[in-house]
Design a protein around this motif. Structure first.
Motif, PDB file in Angstrom:
ATOM      1  N   ILE A 149       0.800  -1.235   0.000  1.00 37.49           N
ATOM      2  CA  ILE A 149       0.000   0.000   0.000  1.00 37.49           C
ATOM      3  C   ILE A 149       0.831   1.283   0.000  1.00 37.49           C
ATOM      4  O   ILE A 149       0.491   2.231  -0.724  1.00 37.49           O
ATOM      5  N   PRO A 150       1.917   1.403   0.762  1.00 38.78           N
ATOM      6  CA  PRO A 150       2.672   2.664   0.727  1.00 38.78           C
ATOM      7  C   PRO A 150       3.209   3.034  -0.648  1.00 38.78           C
ATOM      8  O   PRO A 150       3.572   4.188  -0.884  1.00 38.78           O
ATOM      9  N   HIS A 151       3.259   2.074  -1.571  1.00 28.66           N
ATOM     10  CA  HIS A 151       3.796   2.324  -2.910  1.00 28.66           C
ATOM     11  C   HIS A 151       2.699   2.609  -3.940  1.00 28.66           C
ATOM     12  O   HIS A 151       3.009   2.847  -5.108  1.00 28.66           O
ATOM     13  N   LEU A 152       1.430   2.576  -3.534  1.00 28.04           N
ATOM     14  CA  LEU A 152       0.330   2.639  -4.481  1.00 28.04           C
ATOM     15  C   LEU A 152      -0.135   4.076  -4.740  1.00 28.04           C
ATOM     16  O   LEU A 152      -0.092   4.930  -3.854  1.00 28.04           O
ATOM     17  N   SER A 153      -0.629   4.288  -5.946  1.00 31.04           N
ATOM     18  CA  SER A 153      -1.268   5.556  -6.307  1.00 31.04           C
ATOM     19  C   SER A 153      -2.712   5.549  -5.800  1.00 31.04           C
ATOM     20  O   SER A 153      -3.243   4.514  -5.380  1.00 31.04           O
ATOM     21  N   GLN A 154      -3.373   6.702  -5.857  1.00 24.55           N
ATOM     22  CA  GLN A 154      -4.757   6.748  -5.410  1.00 24.55           C
ATOM     23  C   GLN A 154      -5.669   5.817  -6.211  1.00 24.55           C
ATOM     24  O   GLN A 154      -6.498   5.116  -5.624  1.00 24.55           O
ATOM     25  N   PRO A 155      -5.581   5.751  -7.541  1.00 21.94           N
ATOM     26  CA  PRO A 155      -6.425   4.777  -8.252  1.00 21.94           C
ATOM     27  C   PRO A 155      -6.173   3.333  -7.814  1.00 21.94           C
ATOM     28  O   PRO A 155      -7.099   2.515  -7.752  1.00 21.94           O
ATOM     29  N   GLN A 156      -4.926   3.013  -7.506  1.00 24.78           N
ATOM     30  CA  GLN A 156      -4.628   1.660  -7.035  1.00 24.78           C
ATOM     31  C   GLN A 156      -5.182   1.424  -5.638  1.00 24.78           C
ATOM     32  O   GLN A 156      -5.637   0.319  -5.319  1.00 24.78           O
ATOM     33  N   VAL A 178      -5.686  -3.149   7.046  1.00 24.21           N
ATOM     34  CA  VAL A 178      -5.438  -2.677   5.682  1.00 24.21           C
ATOM     35  C   VAL A 178      -5.971  -1.259   5.509  1.00 24.21           C
ATOM     36  O   VAL A 178      -5.320  -0.401   4.908  1.00 24.21           O
ATOM     37  N   LEU A 179      -7.164  -0.982   6.051  1.00 26.14           N
ATOM     38  CA  LEU A 179      -7.722   0.371   5.957  1.00 26.14           C
ATOM     39  C   LEU A 179      -6.826   1.385   6.646  1.00 26.14           C
ATOM     40  O   LEU A 179      -6.663   2.515   6.177  1.00 26.14           O
ATOM     41  N   SER A 180      -6.219   0.975   7.747  1.00 23.80           N
ATOM     42  CA  SER A 180      -5.291   1.866   8.441  1.00 23.80           C
ATOM     43  C   SER A 180      -4.095   2.203   7.571  1.00 23.80           C
ATOM     44  O   SER A 180      -3.625   3.351   7.545  1.00 23.80           O
ATOM     45  N   GLN A 181      -3.599   1.219   6.827  1.00 24.30           N
ATOM     46  CA  GLN A 181      -2.484   1.474   5.924  1.00 24.30           C
ATOM     47  C   GLN A 181      -2.892   2.389   4.776  1.00 24.30           C
ATOM     48  O   GLN A 181      -2.107   3.244   4.340  1.00 24.30           O
ATOM     49  N   ALA A 185      -1.267   5.962   3.958  1.00 21.40           N
ATOM     50  CA  ALA A 185      -0.758   6.308   2.629  1.00 21.40           C
ATOM     51  C   ALA A 185      -1.359   7.617   2.139  1.00 21.40           C
ATOM     52  O   ALA A 185      -0.662   8.467   1.571  1.00 21.40           O
ATOM     53  N   LEU A 186      -2.642   7.793   2.374  1.00 27.05           N
ATOM     54  CA  LEU A 186      -3.293   9.042   1.974  1.00 27.05           C
ATOM     55  C   LEU A 186      -2.700  10.242   2.694  1.00 27.05           C
ATOM     56  O   LEU A 186      -2.501  11.308   2.113  1.00 27.05           O
ATOM     57  N   SER A 187      -2.422  10.062   3.971  1.00 29.55           N
ATOM     58  CA  SER A 187      -1.899  11.183   4.749  1.00 29.55           C
ATOM     59  C   SER A 187      -0.517  11.608   4.285  1.00 29.55           C
ATOM     60  O   SER A 187      -0.101  12.746   4.514  1.00 29.55           O
ATOM     61  N   ARG A 188       0.191  10.696   3.614  1.00 26.99           N
ATOM     62  CA  ARG A 188       1.529  11.029   3.121  1.00 26.99           C
ATOM     63  C   ARG A 188       1.496  11.652   1.728  1.00 26.99           C
ATOM     64  O   ARG A 188       2.502  12.183   1.270  1.00 26.99           O
TER      65      ARG A 188
END
Length: 214
Positions: A149-156, A178-181, A185-188
Motif C-alpha cells: 500500500i505505501p507504494h500505491l497511487s490513489q487509483p490503485q 489494511v484500511l489503516s495502511q 498512505a493518503l496522509s503522506r
C-alpha cells in the motif's frame, strides 16, 4: 569438533571455494549452472547471492525452479536472499516464480513480501495484480497488501478498497489493518483535500476511506 564448529568450518571453506565454483559455470547454460550451484545455494543462500555477479542472477532464479515442489521454505529463503540484489529486468521472472512454484500460500506470501520492498515503480501494478489474484487467503493477502500500500497511487488504493469491501466482511481485524495502511498512505500524499483529512479523522471503514479517496 562440535556441530557448530563443523558448520563454521564448512562456511569458511565455502566462502573460499564459491568464487571458483561460480566462475566454473561460465559458458554453461543457466539451467546447467543452476544444477552445479544447487547444493551450496540451498545450504548457504545468502552466501551464494553475495558472491554471484549481477549478470548471473538468472542462475539463482533457475535454482528456485529446481527446488522440490514440497520445499517451499527453501524457495523462500533463496528468493529472500536474492530480493535486495535483484536486477530491475528480472523482477518479472521473479513474479512468474511467485505465481507458479509455490504450493503453500504462507511461503508464497512471504517470498512476495520480500520482493515488494525493492520493486521499481513501474512494477507496482503487476505486483498489485498478484496480490489481488494469486494470494487469496485473507490473512496472507492482507499482510502483502499492507507492505504494498505505501507504494500505491490513489487509483490503485481504490482497487484495494474495492477488494476489502468485497472480501473482508468476515475479517474485521485484517480489514481494519489494511484500511489503516490506506489512511496512512493518503496522509503522506501531498494533494489531500480538506474533506479527505476530515474523513480520515472518523472511524476507519471502507465508506470513510472511500470518501477520502473521492
Amino acid at each position: 569438533m562440535t556441530a557448530i564448529s563443523h558448520t563454521l568450518a564448512a562456511t569458511r571453506g565455502l566462502k573460499r571455494f564459491l568464487p571458483q565454483l561460480i566462475e566454473a559455470t561460465s559458458g554453461l547454460s543457466e539451467v546447467s549452472a543452476a544444477r552445479v550451484l544447487y547444493a551450496p545455494a540451498l545450504s548457504f543462500p545468502e552466501l551464494l547471492i553475495a558472491q554471484i555477479p549481477d549478470y548471473k542472477q538468472l542462475i539463482a532464479l533457475e535454482i528456485v525452479k529446481l527446488i522440490p515442489a514440497d520445499a517451499d521454505a527453501d524457495k523462500t529463503a533463496l528468493l529472500g536472499a536474492l530480493s535486495p540484489h535483484l536486477s530491475v529486468g528480472l523482477f518479472q521472472n521473479a513474479f512468474y516464480l511467485i505465481k507458479t512454484v509455490f504450493r503453500q500460500e504462507p511461503y508464497q506470501a512471504e517470498a512476495f513480501n520480500n520482493l515488494i520492498t525493492y520493486l521499481p515503480p513501474y512494477q507496482i501494478s503487476a505486483a498489485l495484480e498478484i496480490a489481488e489474484n494469486n494470494i487469496t487467503t485473507v490473512s496472507h493477502q492482507s499482510a502483502v497488501l499492507e507492505t504494498l500500500i505505501p507504494h500505491l497511487s490513489q487509483p490503485q488504493l481504490v482497487s484495494v478498497l474495492a477488494l476489502i469491501e468485497q472480501n473482508y466482511a468476515d475479517w474485521p481485524q485484517q480489514s481494519a489493518s489494511v484500511l489503516s495502511q490506506i489512511a496512512a498512505a493518503l496522509s503522506r500524499q501531498s494533494a489531500l483535500r480538506t474533506n479527505s483529512l476530515n474523513a480520515l479523522a472518523q472511524p476507519l471503514t471502507p465508506k470513510s476511506v472511500q470518501v477520502a479517496l473521492s
